[in-house]
Scaffold this motif. Sequence first.
Motif, PDB file in Angstrom:
ATOM      1  N   UNK A  82       0.828  -1.203   0.000  1.00  0.00           N
ATOM      2  CA  UNK A  82       0.000   0.000   0.000  1.00  0.00           C
ATOM      3  C   UNK A  82       0.864   1.256   0.000  1.00  0.00           C
ATOM      4  N   UNK A  83       1.925   1.275   0.780  1.00  0.00           N
ATOM      5  CA  UNK A  83       2.823   2.434   0.776  1.00  0.00           C
ATOM      6  C   UNK A  83       3.391   2.692  -0.613  1.00  0.00           C
ATOM      7  N   UNK A  84       3.805   1.617  -1.292  1.00  0.00           N
ATOM      8  CA  UNK A  84       4.354   1.766  -2.640  1.00  0.00           C
ATOM      9  C   UNK A  84       3.278   2.189  -3.636  1.00  0.00           C
ATOM     10  N   UNK A  85       2.071   1.664  -3.466  1.00  0.00           N
ATOM     11  CA  UNK A  85       0.986   2.025  -4.382  1.00  0.00           C
ATOM     12  C   UNK A  85       0.497   3.453  -4.140  1.00  0.00           C
ATOM     13  N   UNK A  86       0.544   3.928  -2.898  1.00  0.00           N
ATOM     14  CA  UNK A  86       0.280   5.343  -2.663  1.00  0.00           C
ATOM     15  C   UNK A  86       1.210   6.197  -3.516  1.00  0.00           C
ATOM     16  N   UNK A  87       2.478   5.833  -3.502  1.00  0.00           N
ATOM     17  CA  UNK A  87       3.497   6.583  -4.231  1.00  0.00           C
ATOM     18  C   UNK A  87       3.178   6.616  -5.724  1.00  0.00           C
ATOM     19  N   UNK A  88       2.890   5.444  -6.302  1.00  0.00           N
ATOM     20  CA  UNK A  88       2.592   5.369  -7.730  1.00  0.00           C
ATOM     21  C   UNK A  88       1.264   6.032  -8.070  1.00  0.00           C
ATOM     22  N   UNK A 109      -3.588   4.217   9.848  1.00  0.00           N
ATOM     23  CA  UNK A 109      -2.685   4.163  10.990  1.00  0.00           C
ATOM     24  C   UNK A 109      -1.356   4.822  10.625  1.00  0.00           C
ATOM     25  N   UNK A 110      -0.720   5.405  11.614  1.00  0.00           N
ATOM     26  CA  UNK A 110       0.524   6.110  11.382  1.00  0.00           C
ATOM     27  C   UNK A 110       0.287   7.576  11.093  1.00  0.00           C
ATOM     28  N   UNK A 111       1.376   8.314  10.914  1.00  0.00           N
ATOM     29  CA  UNK A 111       1.301   9.761  10.674  1.00  0.00           C
ATOM     30  C   UNK A 111       0.974  10.027   9.210  1.00  0.00           C
ATOM     31  N   UNK A 112      -0.229  10.537   8.952  1.00  0.00           N
ATOM     32  CA  UNK A 112      -0.621  10.831   7.576  1.00  0.00           C
ATOM     33  C   UNK A 112       0.180  12.011   7.049  1.00  0.00           C
ATOM     34  N   UNK A 113       0.781  11.821   5.884  1.00  0.00           N
ATOM     35  CA  UNK A 113       1.574  12.880   5.274  1.00  0.00           C
ATOM     36  C   UNK A 113       0.877  13.467   4.063  1.00  0.00           C
ATOM     37  N   UNK A 157      -1.258   7.245   4.236  1.00  0.00           N
ATOM     38  CA  UNK A 157      -0.228   7.625   3.279  1.00  0.00           C
ATOM     39  C   UNK A 157       0.867   8.416   3.992  1.00  0.00           C
ATOM     40  N   UNK A 158       2.122   8.052   3.785  1.00  0.00           N
ATOM     41  CA  UNK A 158       3.209   8.839   4.359  1.00  0.00           C
ATOM     42  C   UNK A 158       3.475  10.081   3.512  1.00  0.00           C
ATOM     43  N   UNK A 159       4.337  10.949   3.966  1.00  0.00           N
ATOM     44  CA  UNK A 159       4.740  12.115   3.184  1.00  0.00           C
ATOM     45  C   UNK A 159       5.473  11.660   1.926  1.00  0.00           C
ATOM     46  N   UNK A 325       9.516   8.278   5.962  1.00  0.00           N
ATOM     47  CA  UNK A 325       9.409   6.836   6.078  1.00  0.00           C
ATOM     48  C   UNK A 325       8.032   6.320   5.710  1.00  0.00           C
ATOM     49  N   UNK A 326       7.751   5.079   6.117  1.00  0.00           N
ATOM     50  CA  UNK A 326       6.497   4.398   5.787  1.00  0.00           C
ATOM     51  C   UNK A 326       5.599   4.304   7.010  1.00  0.00           C
ATOM     52  N   UNK A 327       4.394   3.837   6.786  1.00  0.00           N
ATOM     53  CA  UNK A 327       3.461   3.514   7.855  1.00  0.00           C
ATOM     54  C   UNK A 327       3.012   2.062   7.714  1.00  0.00           C
ATOM     55  N   UNK A 328       2.866   1.397   8.865  1.00  0.00           N
ATOM     56  CA  UNK A 328       2.338   0.031   8.862  1.00  0.00           C
ATOM     57  C   UNK A 328       3.294  -1.009   8.341  1.00  0.00           C
ATOM     58  N   UNK A 329       4.597  -0.714   8.327  1.00  0.00           N
ATOM     59  CA  UNK A 329       5.595  -1.604   7.735  1.00  0.00           C
ATOM     60  C   UNK A 329       6.680  -1.913   8.769  1.00  0.00           C
ATOM     61  N   UNK A 330       7.121  -3.181   8.796  1.00  0.00           N
ATOM     62  CA  UNK A 330       8.279  -3.565   9.596  1.00  0.00           C
ATOM     63  C   UNK A 330       9.305  -4.202   8.684  1.00  0.00           C
TER      64      UNK A 330
END
Length: 331
Positions: A82-88, A109-113, A157-159, A325-330
């Motif tokens: 999802x983080x990568x697809x937000x980017x694309x 979840x996480x800090x929305x950018x 979505x991260x920044x 960085x990302x959200x929801x990822x380890x």
Amino acid sequence: MLAHARMPYASPLRLDAADRRGFLRLAAGFAGTVLLSGCGGGDASSDPVPVVSSGAGSTPPTTSESTPLSLTPEAVSLNLALNLEYLCAQYYSYAVNGTGLASDMVAGIGAQGRVLGGRQASLANTLVAQHAAESATDKLATVVALRGRLGTSAAAQPTIDFTATATSAFSVAAQAAGLVASGVAFDPFASDANFLLSAFLLENAVAATYRREMATMAAGDALQTMTDNLGGAIYHGGLVRTLLSAQANGDAALTLSYTALSAYTAKLDGTDTGDQTLAGTNGDSANIVDSDGHAIPFLRTPTQALNLVYLNRSASTAGGFLPSGTNGVRV
């Protein structure tokens, strides 16, 4: 910024919207029945994968905790995608519409950018513009599917950095690859060539990430969602390479730019191998699928994939296109 002569597009490829969507469905089906058999290095089940509806899901609660400990391994894998697809999705949305995704598509979840920079692209080639428009629609649908599968576990979505300054992500990558001189800005939205080279850079992490994460997942709904999306990722990556190949036909400067960018991304994932040039094994072929020799995308670990978007060969937690960085990822 690259200055390339506009090349007339003489390819017989003229896919309308229905054709492209039909191919995506075919690619997803192919991924489900064939690609899983090539996912080496993992413990994925060989049982048949059930076809399920992704659904819209509920809006995830907003939380400042980037990756809650309660997230399952499958949720973490889906959130990486999802983080990568937000980017694309944001890249294509800005290129086509001049605006980004709706606010209800980026919460979680996480800090929305927010998206830094981004504008409507200056595209002169009709087929490139059609590809951008179709990809904007497809990538939004992928974000919806992933968020629907994740439900309240979906990451915000991260920044994202799409600015075009001398120190922005696209410029840093272009400078490192030798596309522009040190200290010179690279605008991904300025031309057909710049748009495609930048799309290649972003897409390069996606298919390999899906394949790697699928190899770690048991059969079930989450794996089916990843399988469906892998088909689309392969299609989009191949289409970018096809359009680049057509644009580079007779344009030595663009061919060199693509080759340099491929070499740069190979260094970023720490392997120095894996990314391939547009030329095929002989003068009569083109290398459309960036694959492992079996027409299946390369595997990239989460760290390798994130290194590509962080623009850092060393293991990092932020940088490049995702400065926070990302959200929801380890990893």
